[in-house]
Design an enzyme around this catalytic site. Structure first.
Site, PDB file in Angstrom:
ATOM      1  N   LYS A 247       0.851  -1.190   0.000  1.00 44.96           N
ATOM      2  CA  LYS A 247       0.000   0.000   0.000  1.00 44.96           C
ATOM      3  C   LYS A 247       0.888   1.242   0.000  1.00 44.96           C
ATOM      4  O   LYS A 247       1.848   1.333   0.768  1.00 44.96           O
ATOM      5  CB  LYS A 247      -0.909   0.006   1.230  1.00 44.96           C
ATOM      6  CG  LYS A 247      -1.949   1.115   1.218  1.00 44.96           C
ATOM      7  CD  LYS A 247      -2.959   0.971   2.343  1.00 44.96           C
ATOM      8  CE  LYS A 247      -4.019   2.042   2.285  1.00 44.96           C
ATOM      9  NZ  LYS A 247      -5.034   1.910   3.362  1.00 44.96           N
ATOM     10  N   GLU A 335     -18.924  -5.800  11.444  1.00 45.41           N
ATOM     11  CA  GLU A 335     -19.859  -5.033  12.266  1.00 45.41           C
ATOM     12  C   GLU A 335     -20.858  -5.932  12.996  1.00 45.41           C
ATOM     13  O   GLU A 335     -21.206  -5.674  14.152  1.00 45.41           O
ATOM     14  CB  GLU A 335     -20.618  -4.023  11.401  1.00 45.41           C
ATOM     15  CG  GLU A 335     -19.756  -2.896  10.859  1.00 45.41           C
ATOM     16  CD  GLU A 335     -19.066  -3.232   9.562  1.00 45.41           C
ATOM     17  OE1 GLU A 335     -18.358  -2.364   9.019  1.00 45.41           O
ATOM     18  OE2 GLU A 335     -19.230  -4.374   9.074  1.00 45.41           O
ATOM     19  N   ARG A 363     -24.986  -2.147   8.623  1.00 40.26           N
ATOM     20  CA  ARG A 363     -24.601  -3.514   8.262  1.00 40.26           C
ATOM     21  C   ARG A 363     -24.867  -4.505   9.398  1.00 40.26           C
ATOM     22  O   ARG A 363     -24.738  -5.708   9.213  1.00 40.26           O
ATOM     23  CB  ARG A 363     -23.115  -3.533   7.889  1.00 40.26           C
ATOM     24  CG  ARG A 363     -22.800  -2.749   6.623  1.00 40.26           C
ATOM     25  CD  ARG A 363     -21.347  -2.326   6.533  1.00 40.26           C
ATOM     26  NE  ARG A 363     -20.393  -3.411   6.597  1.00 40.26           N
ATOM     27  CZ  ARG A 363     -19.905  -4.051   5.544  1.00 40.26           C
ATOM     28  NH1 ARG A 363     -20.307  -3.731   4.333  1.00 40.26           N
ATOM     29  NH2 ARG A 363     -19.026  -5.017   5.685  1.00 40.26           N
TER      30      ARG A 363
END
Length: 592
Positions: A247, A335, A363
């Site tokens: 990244k 979640e 969610r």
């Protein structure tokens, strides 16, 4: 302008180039992203990390006929630039500009709209099954998912289903060991062992799900990627390619501080150094008020636990993780698990602060109802980024939480006016609740530099009258009450004729106070930075209707439409929630 990239308007142009030219395209694409994001801001590290993969995918596959689905979409800037949006990329995340995430209405190359994680496999599988049902056996369907997103339950559900189909599906795992914050959990450890070649269990998980597994391979080797993608294109059924990337690749600072450079703000494109922001003398961000306050409370209350699904930095639970690492838990992008984990802990007498962005609690809605509310467990939900969120746009707006929590039995919903009220709510909640509590607060800064007040007990039923006037009552909830107060105090006539009431508790409403207000004023205006449908104002209207109280009410809030990316102020103007609109409305009401 670059030497090669300037000639690429769409992937068909890219495919005309010899493979030997593609590393030049990669460097120019990186430079282009860095050049724009350094001044316009946005997500940086994720897109830099997949430049070679993006080029290879569009080089090998016949997009847009072949369907490419990005997970979340933080990493899709290169994809956007190569698919016809290079000339307008500088409008990224701006009002009337392109979205920061893939969006079907924006381009035929955006096969699926995304913004939340872990949807790509299910979506691409749905497309693949649809193609098969329609007799198209040649079309390719590719899902690119990160190592943080693939740990989510929905991703496993997609893998589990795909493994028992003949779907022409390729799942590409972009493994860089980080989402926004570093990835966590046993799967992360497993992938680390696979990359290091130190485990005999390598590949077993994916192969056990009936995928044709290959990798791990270097995600920055364009030639190697193209060779492997061409091979996989000839294989039918579900396939899985494990790609290793870095990244922030190509910008030294972004590689070294991947959390900070996920979305760094403005920076020097030559050096990579982030331009310093003046924070001295400014009020704190609401997330930091939460983060520092929970540490302060946890110092004295050993039963306090903090939970977040993959957002310790964004939610500022990182402060508790540093101080009490055993009592602050990052569960990864999960979640549903976060909510039910909190419920389980609450059954054992712990005081659990479950910190989730408003848009992400959507969610876990079933878990909020089934595992928390039905059992009346005193979980404390801290809903960060409630309200309008600005440049992240439609996928991240926290404007639905009042509506979707308003109907949940047993649950109390509050929205503080400012930092001090947030602190007092948290202080009171950790002393012992007999019901689940949701606290919603916005993205961005508060209003007071000196916010660390001595704790006071928060009275849930109390309504605060912030201004006393004669004719019209304005009823607000949350921080938007500060804007309403500014408007009223800025004009002597408004100050004399408009009363302002702050309702920190949205559910249950103080019905006695509502009766008094209806009896006293000619008209009522409700204001909330949330959906009008099912929101705070709707609750008032339902109450007055059921009580057969005849009162004139106007509701201000987020209309029943999608609010796209722009600044928060621009979004407020779109929703008629800005100070100018309110001032004009009040003056019209009062015939001033």
């Amino acid at each position: 302008m670059s030497k090669v990239l300037k000639h690429i308007s769409e992937p068909a142009d890219l495919r005309q180039l010899p493979i030997a030219d593609l590393p030049v395209v990669a460097q120019e694409l990186r430079d282009f992203i860095i050049d724009i994001v350094s001044t316009k801001e946005g997500h940086l590290g994720a897109s830099l990390g997949v430049v070679e993969l993006t080029i290879a995918l569009h080089y090998v596959f016949n997009t847009p006929n072949d369907l490419l689905v990005w997970d979340v979409g933080h990493q899709a800037y290169g994809h956007k630039i190569l698919t016809g949006r290079k000339a307008i990329f500088d409008t990224n995340r701006q009002k009337n500009g392109i979205s920061g995430f893939p969006k079907r209405a924006e381009s035929e190359y955006d096969a699926f709209g995304v913004g939340h994680s872990s949807t790509s496999i299910s979506a691409a599988l749905g497309m693949a099954l649809a193609s098969a049902l329609q007799g198209d056996t040649e079309k390719q369907h590719i899902a690119v998912i990160g190592d943080a997103s693939i740990a989510s339950g929905m991703a496993f559900e997609g893998l589990n289903h795909a493994g028992v189909t003949d779907a022409n599906l390729l799942v590409i795992l972009n493994d860089n060991a980080i989402g926004i914050d570093p990835s966590v959990g046993a799967l992360k450890q497993y992938l680390t062992e696979v990359k290091a070649g130190t485990t005999h269990r390598a590949n077993n998980i994916i192969k056990a799900l009936n995928f044709d597994y290959s990798g791990p391979i270097d995600g920055h080797d364009i030639e190697g990627l193209i060779k492997e993608l061409n091979r996989l294109k000839q294989i039918k059924g579900p396939k899985f390619l494990h790609v290793i990337t870095t990244k922030g690749k190509g910008l030294k600072q972004a590689e070294e501080d991947q959390v900070l450079y996920h979305a760094p703000g403005k920076f020097n494109k030559e050096t990579g150094d982030i331009y310093p922001k003046t924070e001295v003398g400014l009020p704190p961000k609401f997330q930091d008020v939460f983060g520092h306050t929970i540490v302060e409370l946890a110092e004295k209350n050993p039963k306090i636990i903090g939970i977040t699904p993959a957002m310790p930095t964004g939610s500022s639970l990182k402060y508790m993780m540093e101080r009490f690492p055993d009592r602050a838990i990052d569960v990864g992008i999960a979640e549903q698990h976060a909510v039910t984990l909190a419920a389980g802990m609450a059954t054992q007498g712990l005081v659990v602060f479950c910190n989730i962005y408003s848009t992400f609690l959507q969610r876990a809605y079933d878990q909020v109802i089934h595992d928390v509310a039905l059992q009346n467990l005193p979980v404390i939900f801290c809903l960060d980024r409630a309200g309008l969120v600005g440049e992240d746009g439609a996928t991240h707006q926290g404007v639905y939480d009042i509506a979707y929590l308003n109907c949940v039995p047993n649950l109390t919903l509050v929205a503080p006016l400012n930092e001090m009220e947030l602190r007092n709510i948290m202080f009171t909640a950790q002393q012992g609740l007999s019901f689940p509590l949701a606290i919603r607060y916005p993205r961005g800064r508060g209003y007071h530099v000196n916010w660390k007040n001595e704790f006071e007990t928060f009275v849930f039923s109390k309504v605060h009258q912030l201004n006393h006037g004669k004719k019209t009552a304005v009823l607000t909830t949350g921080t938007i009450g500060n804007q309403a107060l500014n408007v009223i105090l800025s004009n002597q006539n408004l100050k004399q004729n408009v009363s302002l009431y702050h309702f920190p508790t949205i559910k249950p409403l103080n019905e006695a106070e509502l009766r008094k207000i209806a009896a006293k004023y000619e008209q009522i205006i409700t204001i909330e930075e949330g959906s009008i449908v099912g929101g705070f104002g709707s609750s008032l209207a339902v109450f007055y209707n059921q009580e057969e109280i005849n009162v004139k009410i106007k509701h201000l809030g987020v209309p029943d439409c999608i609010v796209e990316h722009a600044t928060v102020l621009q979004q407020q103007e779109f929703c008629n929630l800005d100070e100018n609109y309110l001032r004009n409305l009040l003056e019209r009401y009062l015939n001033l």
